[in-house]
Design an enzyme around this catalytic site. Structure first.
Site, short mmCIF file in Angstrom:
data_model
loop_
_atom_site.label_atom_id
_atom_site.label_comp_id
_atom_site.label_asym_id
_atom_site.label_seq_id
_atom_site.Cartn_x
_atom_site.Cartn_y
_atom_site.Cartn_z
N GLU A 1 0.80 -1.23 0.00
CA GLU A 1 0.00 0.00 0.00
C GLU A 1 0.83 1.27 0.00
O GLU A 1 0.47 2.25 -0.64
CB GLU A 1 -0.94 -0.01 1.21
CG GLU A 1 -2.16 0.91 1.04
CD GLU A 1 -1.87 2.37 1.31
OE1 GLU A 1 -2.64 3.22 0.82
OE2 GLU A 1 -0.91 2.67 2.02
N HIS B 1 -0.25 0.57 7.12
CA HIS B 1 -0.90 1.41 6.11
C HIS B 1 0.17 2.37 5.57
O HIS B 1 1.14 1.94 4.97
CB HIS B 1 -2.09 2.12 6.76
CG HIS B 1 -3.12 2.60 5.81
ND1 HIS B 1 -4.40 2.94 6.21
CD2 HIS B 1 -3.09 2.82 4.48
CE1 HIS B 1 -5.10 3.34 5.16
NE2 HIS B 1 -4.33 3.29 4.11
N HIS C 1 -3.29 -0.49 12.10
CA HIS C 1 -4.72 -0.60 12.40
C HIS C 1 -5.01 -1.86 13.22
O HIS C 1 -5.70 -2.77 12.76
CB HIS C 1 -5.54 -0.60 11.10
CG HIS C 1 -5.41 0.66 10.32
ND1 HIS C 1 -5.85 1.88 10.79
CD2 HIS C 1 -4.87 0.89 9.09
CE1 HIS C 1 -5.60 2.80 9.88
NE2 HIS C 1 -5.00 2.24 8.84
N ASN D 1 -4.58 7.45 7.72
CA ASN D 1 -4.32 6.87 6.41
C ASN D 1 -2.84 6.95 6.07
O ASN D 1 -2.19 5.94 5.89
CB ASN D 1 -5.15 7.60 5.35
CG ASN D 1 -5.11 6.94 3.99
OD1 ASN D 1 -4.04 6.80 3.40
ND2 ASN D 1 -6.25 6.51 3.49
N ASN E 1 -6.03 11.79 2.07
CA ASN E 1 -5.36 10.52 1.82
C ASN E 1 -3.85 10.64 1.94
O ASN E 1 -3.31 10.64 3.03
CB ASN E 1 -5.79 10.00 0.45
CG ASN E 1 -5.54 8.52 0.27
OD1 ASN E 1 -4.50 8.00 0.64
ND2 ASN E 1 -6.50 7.80 -0.29
N ASP F 1 -4.02 8.93 -4.72
CA ASP F 1 -3.76 8.23 -3.45
C ASP F 1 -2.45 8.73 -2.85
O ASP F 1 -2.30 9.92 -2.60
CB ASP F 1 -3.76 6.72 -3.70
CG ASP F 1 -4.02 5.89 -2.45
OD1 ASP F 1 -3.49 6.24 -1.38
OD2 ASP F 1 -4.73 4.87 -2.53
N ASN F 2 -1.48 7.87 -2.64
CA ASN F 2 -0.24 8.27 -1.97
C ASN F 2 0.67 9.09 -2.88
O ASN F 2 0.73 8.86 -4.10
CB ASN F 2 0.51 7.04 -1.48
CG ASN F 2 -0.19 6.37 -0.32
OD1 ASN F 2 -0.76 7.02 0.54
ND2 ASN F 2 -0.17 5.04 -0.29
#
Length: 354
Positions: A52, A114, A133, A167, A223, A268-269
């Site tokens: 991720e 994450h 998480h 996140n 994010n 996203d990232n």
């Protein structure tokens, strides 16, 4: 309480809301991938349950978070904890190694990493900060990288009432960071309503041992987050608004909004090239396919490069895009000396020579 009452009333009236044009637009529901191929790419052996987020050190060592389990996310292995992988991009045919983790107070059985970020101290000690998480909650785990042993030493777990739906994270010190909360609510039903109704209530937090505060808010799913090589600017991706925001960072750690860039994909990232300052972003071409997984309509992957983001006319290039037959749900991309590493939320990872 007022927000909760409004949300409840709206929830009662949202039957069929996913067919509404505004909802379809936020999720890019009708978008199909226009393929952009890279000829020298291979899947990374040993990664099957996600990559991720990743971060590459200046020496070419890449940390990769794998095995994310997060409410609402697809995962292909619900019984196995996650891990941190190491990959040396200086090797001709690099492979991944799972880093062993030591520390008497760390529970590996509830490790579901994450977003990640590194900070290198003046004595060249490398700290790895990891969003975790455990039991579907949010913590930040602080590790010290032990290069010779190829391992991580767990130093502490960071919890705070403002760090509850984490996140991504960007470190600005060994125990200092900015982090994104992608939801306002914790309750699964309310989180679902928040996303479905497009409520821009998520935010960014600055954390230090002495001070914790909200520094930016009003996001439709905050994010990815990262920082410019000179440390003057912070970049934040707003997933469901399809935007990347540029903030100026001040000496007291507050942020001032400077500009925003809009895209036709879900961003996203964010990774930042330490040499050029370019942004590399893992993206989701169609949000419906990532949020509502269907093996008949798998999510595609897309990587964009943003050059000269602080200028009046930044240059945006789609570097890679495909429909998911190779890599599903790309979430991050980063470069090192002509090599590109692309990670995914819950699938595999792709290594390319540019």
């Amino acid at each position: 309480m007022a927000k909760l009452m409004v949300l409840t009333l709206l929830g009662l009236a949202m039957t069929g809301f996913r067919d509404h044009p505004s909802y379809q637009k936020r999720f890019a529901a009708s978008r199909e991938v226009e393929p952009v191929d890279l000829p020298n790419c291979n899947l990374v052996k040993g990664i099957e349950t996600g990559s991720e987020d990743l971060e590459i050190l200046p020496n070419g060592l890449a940390f990769i978070s794998s095995g994310l389990k997060y409410p609402g996310n697809k995962n292909f292995d619900s019984n196995t904890p996650g891990n941190i992988l190491l990959m040396d991009l200086n090797e001709e045919d690099p492979t991944v190694l799972e880093l062993s983790i030591s520390g008497s107070k760390f529970n590996m059985s509830s490790f579901y990493p994450h977003g990640i970020s590194t900070f290198t101290d003046e004595d060249n000690t490398v700290y790895l900060l990891v969003v975790n998480h455990p039991d579907a909650k949010s913590t930040v785990e602080l590790f010290k990288f032990q290069k010779e042993e190829k391992s991580l030493l767990h130093l502490k777990t960071i919890r705070h009432k403002l760090l509850y739906s984490l996140n991504d994270i960007v470190a600005v010190g060994p125990e200092h960071f900015y982090a994104t909360n992608d939801h306002y609510f914790v309750d699964p039903y309310l989180r679902s309503l928040e996303v479905n109704l497009g409520l821009s209530w998520s935010y960014v937090v600055y954390y230090s041992p002495n001070e914790v505060k909200v520094v930016a808010d009003g996001f439709d799913f905050a994010n990815g987050i990262n920082i410019s090589p000179d440390g003057k600017y912070v970049y934040i991706s707003e997933l469901l608004a399809h935007k990347i925001h540029v903030y100026e960072k001040h000496a007291n750690w507050t942020l001032t909004s400077l500009k925003s860039l809009a895209f036709d994909t879900l961003v996203d990232n964010i990774s930042v090239d330490p040499v050029t300052g370019d942004l590399w972003v893992g993206c989701h071409p169609n949000g419906m396919r990532i949020f509502f997984y269907n093996p008949e309509r798998i999510p595609g992957s897309e990587v964009i490069q943003i050059q000269n983001i602080l200028s009046e006319e930044p240059k945006v290039t789609v570097v890679y895009a495909e429909n998911g037959t190779v890599l599903q749900a790309s979430s991050v991309a980063s470069v090192y000396q002509g090599k590109l590493l692309i990670g995914s939320v819950y699938h595999k990872a792709l290594y390319c020579k540019l």
